[in-house]
Design a protein around this motif. Structure first.
Motif, PDB file in Angstrom:
ATOM      1  N   TYR A   1     -15.770   6.778  -4.096  1.00  0.00           N
ATOM      2  CA  TYR A   1     -14.922   5.457  -4.671  1.00  0.00           C
ATOM      3  C   TYR A   1     -13.182   6.333  -4.033  1.00  0.00           C
ATOM      4  CZ  TYR A   1     -18.392   3.889  -7.967  1.00  0.00           C
ATOM      5  OH  TYR A   1     -19.140   3.952  -8.548  1.00  0.00           O
ATOM      6  N   CYS A   2     -11.847   5.513  -3.826  1.00  0.00           N
ATOM      7  CA  CYS A   2     -10.863   4.893  -4.003  1.00  0.00           C
ATOM      8  C   CYS A   2     -10.397   4.467  -4.696  1.00  0.00           C
ATOM      9  CB  CYS A   2     -10.639   4.867  -2.102  1.00  0.00           C
ATOM     10  SG  CYS A   2     -10.898   3.035  -1.962  1.00  0.00           S
ATOM     11  N   ALA A   3      -9.187   5.147  -5.258  1.00  0.00           N
ATOM     12  CA  ALA A   3      -8.235   4.331  -6.514  1.00  0.00           C
ATOM     13  C   ALA A   3      -6.923   4.074  -5.848  1.00  0.00           C
ATOM     14  CB  ALA A   3      -8.796   4.977  -7.401  1.00  0.00           C
ATOM     15  N   ALA A   4      -6.174   3.664  -6.924  1.00  0.00           N
ATOM     16  CA  ALA A   4      -4.631   3.429  -6.756  1.00  0.00           C
ATOM     17  C   ALA A   4      -3.831   3.386  -8.151  1.00  0.00           C
ATOM     18  CB  ALA A   4      -4.569   2.509  -5.622  1.00  0.00           C
ATOM     19  N   ARG A   5      -2.790   3.714  -7.556  1.00  0.00           N
ATOM     20  CA  ARG A   5      -1.766   4.179  -8.843  1.00  0.00           C
ATOM     21  C   ARG A   5      -0.305   3.545  -7.800  1.00  0.00           C
ATOM     22  NH1 ARG A   5      -0.785   6.307 -14.128  1.00  0.00           N
ATOM     23  NH2 ARG A   5       1.672   6.674 -14.266  1.00  0.00           N
ATOM     24  N   TYR A   6       0.813   3.123  -8.357  1.00  0.00           N
ATOM     25  CA  TYR A   6       1.887   3.074  -8.397  1.00  0.00           C
ATOM     26  C   TYR A   6       2.239   4.302  -8.054  1.00  0.00           C
ATOM     27  CZ  TYR A   6       6.441   0.623  -7.691  1.00  0.00           C
ATOM     28  OH  TYR A   6       7.947   0.657  -6.833  1.00  0.00           O
ATOM     29  N   THR A   7       3.201   4.635  -7.608  1.00  0.00           N
ATOM     30  CA  THR A   7       4.317   5.676  -8.265  1.00  0.00           C
ATOM     31  C   THR A   7       5.146   6.153  -8.299  1.00  0.00           C
ATOM     32  OG1 THR A   7       4.425   6.297  -5.545  1.00  0.00           O
ATOM     33  CG2 THR A   7       2.794   7.151  -7.009  1.00  0.00           C
ATOM     34  N   HIS A   8       5.827   4.612  -7.507  1.00  0.00           N
ATOM     35  CA  HIS A   8       7.493   4.698  -8.230  1.00  0.00           C
ATOM     36  C   HIS A   8       8.397   5.385  -7.188  1.00  0.00           C
ATOM     37  CE1 HIS A   8       6.910   2.235 -11.807  1.00  0.00           C
ATOM     38  NE2 HIS A   8       6.529   3.110 -11.877  1.00  0.00           N
ATOM     39  N   GLY A   9       7.688   5.554  -5.687  1.00  0.00           N
ATOM     40  CA  GLY A   9       8.547   6.510  -4.917  1.00  0.00           C
ATOM     41  C   GLY A   9       8.212   7.917  -4.541  1.00  0.00           C
ATOM     42  N   SER A  10       7.394   8.540  -5.876  1.00  0.00           N
ATOM     43  CA  SER A  10       7.335   9.671  -6.827  1.00  0.00           C
ATOM     44  C   SER A  10       6.208  10.313  -4.984  1.00  0.00           C
ATOM     45  CB  SER A  10       7.252  10.143  -7.984  1.00  0.00           C
ATOM     46  OG  SER A  10       6.525  11.615  -7.984  1.00  0.00           O
ATOM     47  N   SER A  11       6.489  11.436  -4.797  1.00  0.00           N
ATOM     48  CA  SER A  11       5.201  12.307  -4.522  1.00  0.00           C
ATOM     49  C   SER A  11       4.144  12.503  -5.475  1.00  0.00           C
ATOM     50  CB  SER A  11       6.414  13.679  -3.204  1.00  0.00           C
ATOM     51  OG  SER A  11       6.188  13.254  -2.029  1.00  0.00           O
ATOM     52  N   TYR A  12       4.194  12.633  -6.418  1.00  0.00           N
ATOM     53  CA  TYR A  12       3.233  13.093  -7.008  1.00  0.00           C
ATOM     54  C   TYR A  12       1.934  12.681  -7.137  1.00  0.00           C
ATOM     55  CZ  TYR A  12       1.281  14.547 -11.947  1.00  0.00           C
ATOM     56  OH  TYR A  12      -0.281  15.184 -12.865  1.00  0.00           O
ATOM     57  N   VAL A  13       1.380  13.471  -7.077  1.00  0.00           N
ATOM     58  CA  VAL A  13      -0.570  12.776  -7.048  1.00  0.00           C
ATOM     59  C   VAL A  13      -1.430  12.919  -8.810  1.00  0.00           C
ATOM     60  CG1 VAL A  13      -0.930  13.377  -4.541  1.00  0.00           C
ATOM     61  CG2 VAL A  13      -1.730  15.056  -6.104  1.00  0.00           C
ATOM     62  N   TYR A  14      -1.856  12.307  -8.568  1.00  0.00           N
ATOM     63  CA  TYR A  14      -2.717  11.952 -10.151  1.00  0.00           C
ATOM     64  C   TYR A  14      -4.243  12.470 -10.095  1.00  0.00           C
ATOM     65  CZ  TYR A  14       1.366   9.076 -11.702  1.00  0.00           C
ATOM     66  OH  TYR A  14       2.779   8.362 -11.731  1.00  0.00           O
ATOM     67  N   THR A  15      -4.532  13.203 -11.102  1.00  0.00           N
ATOM     68  CA  THR A  15      -6.409  14.253 -10.974  1.00  0.00           C
ATOM     69  C   THR A  15      -6.683  13.150 -12.244  1.00  0.00           C
ATOM     70  OG1 THR A  15      -4.871  15.718 -11.987  1.00  0.00           O
ATOM     71  CG2 THR A  15      -4.733  16.023  -9.859  1.00  0.00           C
ATOM     72  N   LYS A  16      -6.436  12.442 -12.247  1.00  0.00           N
ATOM     73  CA  LYS A  16      -7.478  12.323 -13.421  1.00  0.00           C
ATOM     74  C   LYS A  16      -7.916  10.569 -13.350  1.00  0.00           C
ATOM     75  CE  LYS A  16      -5.743  14.794 -17.367  1.00  0.00           C
ATOM     76  NZ  LYS A  16      -4.793  14.919 -18.489  1.00  0.00           N
ATOM     77  N   GLY A  17      -9.095  10.590 -13.336  1.00  0.00           N
ATOM     78  CA  GLY A  17      -9.521   9.420 -13.075  1.00  0.00           C
ATOM     79  C   GLY A  17      -8.430   7.838 -13.840  1.00  0.00           C
ATOM     80  N   ASP A  18      -8.629   7.668 -15.204  1.00  0.00           N
ATOM     81  CA  ASP A  18      -8.275   6.564 -15.847  1.00  0.00           C
ATOM     82  C   ASP A  18      -6.773   6.867 -15.760  1.00  0.00           C
ATOM     83  OD1 ASP A  18      -7.428   9.250 -18.891  1.00  0.00           O
ATOM     84  OD2 ASP A  18      -7.160   9.603 -17.368  1.00  0.00           O
ATOM     85  N   GLU A  19      -5.632   7.815 -14.958  1.00  0.00           N
ATOM     86  CA  GLU A  19      -4.800   7.081 -13.984  1.00  0.00           C
ATOM     87  C   GLU A  19      -4.129   6.347 -12.894  1.00  0.00           C
ATOM     88  OE1 GLU A  19      -3.465  11.587 -13.704  1.00  0.00           O
ATOM     89  OE2 GLU A  19      -2.065  11.527 -15.481  1.00  0.00           O
TER      90      GLU A  19
ATOM     91  N   TYR B   1       0.797  -1.360  -0.100  1.00  0.00           N
ATOM     92  CA  TYR B   1      -0.197   0.291  -0.267  1.00  0.00           C
ATOM     93  C   TYR B   1       0.469   1.481   0.071  1.00  0.00           C
ATOM     94  CZ  TYR B   1      -4.526   2.665   1.174  1.00  0.00           C
ATOM     95  OH  TYR B   1      -5.719   3.524   1.059  1.00  0.00           O
ATOM     96  N   ALA B   2       2.101   1.035   0.818  1.00  0.00           N
ATOM     97  CA  ALA B   2       2.837   2.039   0.847  1.00  0.00           C
ATOM     98  C   ALA B   2       3.498   3.390  -1.142  1.00  0.00           C
ATOM     99  CB  ALA B   2       4.193   2.412   2.166  1.00  0.00           C
ATOM    100  N   ASP B   3       3.117   1.866  -1.666  1.00  0.00           N
ATOM    101  CA  ASP B   3       3.913   2.595  -2.552  1.00  0.00           C
ATOM    102  C   ASP B   3       3.092   3.318  -4.053  1.00  0.00           C
ATOM    103  OD1 ASP B   3       5.614  -0.553  -2.822  1.00  0.00           O
ATOM    104  OD2 ASP B   3       6.056   1.035  -1.932  1.00  0.00           O
ATOM    105  N   TYR B   4       1.738   3.607  -2.848  1.00  0.00           N
ATOM    106  CA  TYR B   4       0.922   3.882  -4.105  1.00  0.00           C
ATOM    107  C   TYR B   4      -0.047   5.539  -3.930  1.00  0.00           C
ATOM    108  CZ  TYR B   4       0.212  -0.238  -6.033  1.00  0.00           C
ATOM    109  OH  TYR B   4       0.355  -1.774  -7.127  1.00  0.00           O
ATOM    110  N   VAL B   5       0.295   5.946  -4.708  1.00  0.00           N
ATOM    111  CA  VAL B   5      -1.123   7.492  -3.993  1.00  0.00           C
ATOM    112  C   VAL B   5      -2.445   6.658  -4.770  1.00  0.00           C
ATOM    113  CG1 VAL B   5      -1.563   7.435  -6.628  1.00  0.00           C
ATOM    114  CG2 VAL B   5      -1.477   9.604  -5.093  1.00  0.00           C
ATOM    115  N   ILE B   6      -3.028   7.468  -3.678  1.00  0.00           N
ATOM    116  CA  ILE B   6      -4.180   6.907  -3.208  1.00  0.00           C
ATOM    117  C   ILE B   6      -5.544   8.534  -3.497  1.00  0.00           C
ATOM    118  CG2 ILE B   6      -6.501   6.552  -1.978  1.00  0.00           C
ATOM    119  CD1 ILE B   6      -3.955   4.493  -2.742  1.00  0.00           C
TER     120      ILE B   6
END
Length: 126
Positions: free
Chosen positions: A94-112, A28-33
């Motif tokens: 809904y909650c969703a997750a995306r792997y972020t490779h250690g980056s602090s970037y947050v994704y803002t689009k659903g298809d990401e 879980y810790a590797d993912y932006v939520i």
């Protein structure tokens, strides 16, 4: 990989709820939520997101100042504290997750986002 959102319900205008997004099956810790919501007849929109370590957050204009996102990676849980709820906040969340490779970037689009949980219904009504 599983995500599950909990905590929805019926609340009066001005009230509060806390949603939880619990994960299993991945680190879980590797993912932006991200937290999304979809109101009846409307498109799904991102309302908040939090980076893997919690050092970067995003809030949509409609919830800024009222909602707060946080996470506890040890518990594999992300929280969405919702205060000052309004009837227009009524939606399935809904909650969703995306792997972020250690980056602090947050994704803002659903298809990401790669993984999605089942939603939880929030109804704000008197």
């Amino acid at each position: 990989v599983q995500l599950q959102a909990y905590g929805g319900g019926l609340v009066q205008p001005g009230g509060s709820l806390r949603l939880s997004c619990v994960a299993s099956g991945f680190t879980y810790a590797d993912y932006v939520i991200g937290w999304f919501r979809q109101a009846p007849g409307k498109m799904r929109v991102l309302i908040s997101a939090i980076s893997w370590i919690g050092d970067n957050t995003y809030y949509g204009d409609s919830v800024k100042g009222r909602f707060t996102v946080s996470r506890d990676n040890a518990k594999k849980t992300v929280y969405l504290q919702m205060n000052g709820l309004k009837p227009e906040d009524t939606a399935v969340y809904y909650c969703a997750a995306r792997y972020t490779h250690g980056s602090s970037y947050v994704y803002t689009k659903g298809d990401e986002y790669s993984y999605w949980g089942q939603g939880t219904l929030v109804t704000v009504s008197s």
